[in-house]
Design a protein around this motif. Sequence first.
Motif, short mmCIF file in Angstrom:
data_model
loop_
_atom_site.label_atom_id
_atom_site.label_comp_id
_atom_site.label_asym_id
_atom_site.label_seq_id
_atom_site.Cartn_x
_atom_site.Cartn_y
_atom_site.Cartn_z
N ASN A 53 -7.27 10.36 0.00
CA ASN A 53 -6.48 9.31 0.62
C ASN A 53 -4.99 9.54 0.38
O ASN A 53 -4.16 9.29 1.26
CB ASN A 53 -6.88 7.94 0.06
N VAL A 54 -4.67 10.03 -0.81
CA VAL A 54 -3.28 10.34 -1.12
C VAL A 54 -2.81 11.51 -0.25
O VAL A 54 -1.71 11.49 0.30
CB VAL A 54 -3.11 10.67 -2.61
N ALA A 55 -3.63 12.53 -0.14
CA ALA A 55 -3.25 13.70 0.64
C ALA A 55 -3.00 13.33 2.10
O ALA A 55 -2.17 13.96 2.77
CB ALA A 55 -4.34 14.76 0.55
N ALA A 56 -3.68 12.30 2.59
CA ALA A 56 -3.50 11.87 3.97
C ALA A 56 -2.09 11.36 4.22
O ALA A 56 -1.62 11.33 5.37
CB ALA A 56 -4.52 10.80 4.33
N LEU A 57 -1.38 10.96 3.16
CA LEU A 57 0.00 10.52 3.29
C LEU A 57 0.95 11.69 3.46
O LEU A 57 2.14 11.51 3.71
CB LEU A 57 0.42 9.70 2.06
N ALA A 58 0.42 12.91 3.28
CA ALA A 58 1.16 14.16 3.48
C ALA A 58 2.37 14.32 2.57
O ALA A 58 3.45 14.71 3.03
CB ALA A 58 1.58 14.29 4.94
N PRO A 59 2.23 14.05 1.27
CA PRO A 59 3.36 14.34 0.38
C PRO A 59 3.54 15.85 0.24
O PRO A 59 2.56 16.60 0.27
CB PRO A 59 2.93 13.71 -0.94
N ALA A 60 4.78 16.29 0.11
CA ALA A 60 5.02 17.72 -0.06
C ALA A 60 4.59 18.19 -1.43
O ALA A 60 4.13 19.32 -1.60
CB ALA A 60 6.50 18.02 0.16
N ARG A 109 7.74 -6.52 -13.56
CA ARG A 109 9.08 -6.91 -13.14
C ARG A 109 9.29 -6.75 -11.63
O ARG A 109 10.28 -7.27 -11.08
CB ARG A 109 10.12 -6.05 -13.85
N LEU A 110 8.40 -6.04 -10.97
CA LEU A 110 8.61 -5.68 -9.57
C LEU A 110 7.93 -6.67 -8.64
O LEU A 110 6.96 -7.33 -9.01
CB LEU A 110 8.05 -4.27 -9.31
N PRO A 111 8.42 -6.77 -7.41
CA PRO A 111 7.71 -7.60 -6.43
C PRO A 111 6.37 -6.96 -6.09
O PRO A 111 6.17 -5.76 -6.31
CB PRO A 111 8.66 -7.58 -5.21
N PRO A 112 5.43 -7.76 -5.57
CA PRO A 112 4.13 -7.19 -5.20
C PRO A 112 4.27 -6.15 -4.10
O PRO A 112 5.20 -6.22 -3.28
CB PRO A 112 3.33 -8.41 -4.72
N ARG A 113 3.36 -5.19 -4.08
CA ARG A 113 3.41 -4.14 -3.06
C ARG A 113 2.72 -4.61 -1.79
O ARG A 113 1.78 -5.40 -1.84
CB ARG A 113 2.77 -2.85 -3.60
N ASP A 114 3.19 -4.08 -0.66
CA ASP A 114 2.60 -4.47 0.62
C ASP A 114 1.34 -3.65 0.87
O ASP A 114 0.86 -2.91 0.00
CB ASP A 114 3.62 -4.31 1.76
N ALA A 115 0.76 -3.79 2.05
CA ALA A 115 -0.50 -3.12 2.35
C ALA A 115 -0.39 -1.60 2.29
O ALA A 115 -1.39 -0.91 2.09
CB ALA A 115 -0.99 -3.55 3.75
N GLN A 116 0.81 -1.07 2.44
CA GLN A 116 1.03 0.37 2.35
C GLN A 116 1.47 0.81 0.96
O GLN A 116 1.83 1.96 0.76
CB GLN A 116 2.09 0.82 3.38
#
Length: 272
Positions: A53-60, A109-116
């Motif tokens: 699933n991570v690879a599908a985001l195509a990080p370099a 400390r951070l705001p909640p993350r969105d669906a992405q």
Amino acid sequence: MPAPNAIAFEKLSKIIGTPRAPLLLDVRSDEDYSTHPYLLPGAVRADDRAMANVAALAPAAAITICRAGHRRSQGAAAILRAEGVGAEYLDGGFDAWRAAGLPLIDPARLPPRDAQGRTVWVTRARPKVDRIACPWLIRRFVDPRAIILFVAPAEVVGVAERYNGAAFDVENVFWSHRDELCTFDVMLAELGLSLPALDVLARIVRGADTARLDLAPEAAGLLAASLGLSRMFSDDLEQLEAGMLLYDAFYRWARDAQDERHNWPTNKPRTD
């Protein structure tokens, strides 16, 4: 000596905060994470058995991090490489990073993350100094994929509430000026980002943002560049992209080049 496909924390600490920083994946077990619920700057939590699933985001490039640098991080990095992603794992894992006293972020400390999986931050339109410096800090040290929204001043808090974001650099919100500190200072303190180069940059930002140019010789230069950018770009997001490079340069100067001097060459050719 780190094994093949491993990266030492000393090297990783030099990459974090720069434009070429890879995707950092914290693959610790829930039990290990609950023991120390902090993240390396810019890291996100991930399931080591869901790397496709991570690879599908195509990080370099990516770096995986488990508690001590064993099966979870090594396996996750190997899967990513099999999926075509250049991946390494952190040698010694989270424990080695923490033992070295390197910065850690408290996700609470951070705001909640969105669906992405992105955090959302909202501030006033037409940024100058603090409202470019803070997004730079967020994207380089907190959440590389953070969404920055520029809206009318009266709508900042309402938009932040509507989209589960964090309002910043407006009155009467958590992420804003406090006494003589600007919002950039507050973010550094609240996020626990204590690094010598960021401390130097903070003085420059504070001086430029609060009309105290005596705080740092470089503050006047930052202010001039910031005001110039604000007149070059009518689109706030385009200005932010240009400003990212500006702050990248100031950060690298603060980290690596403060002692370097430049002058006209004095090695004149001999005439005898």
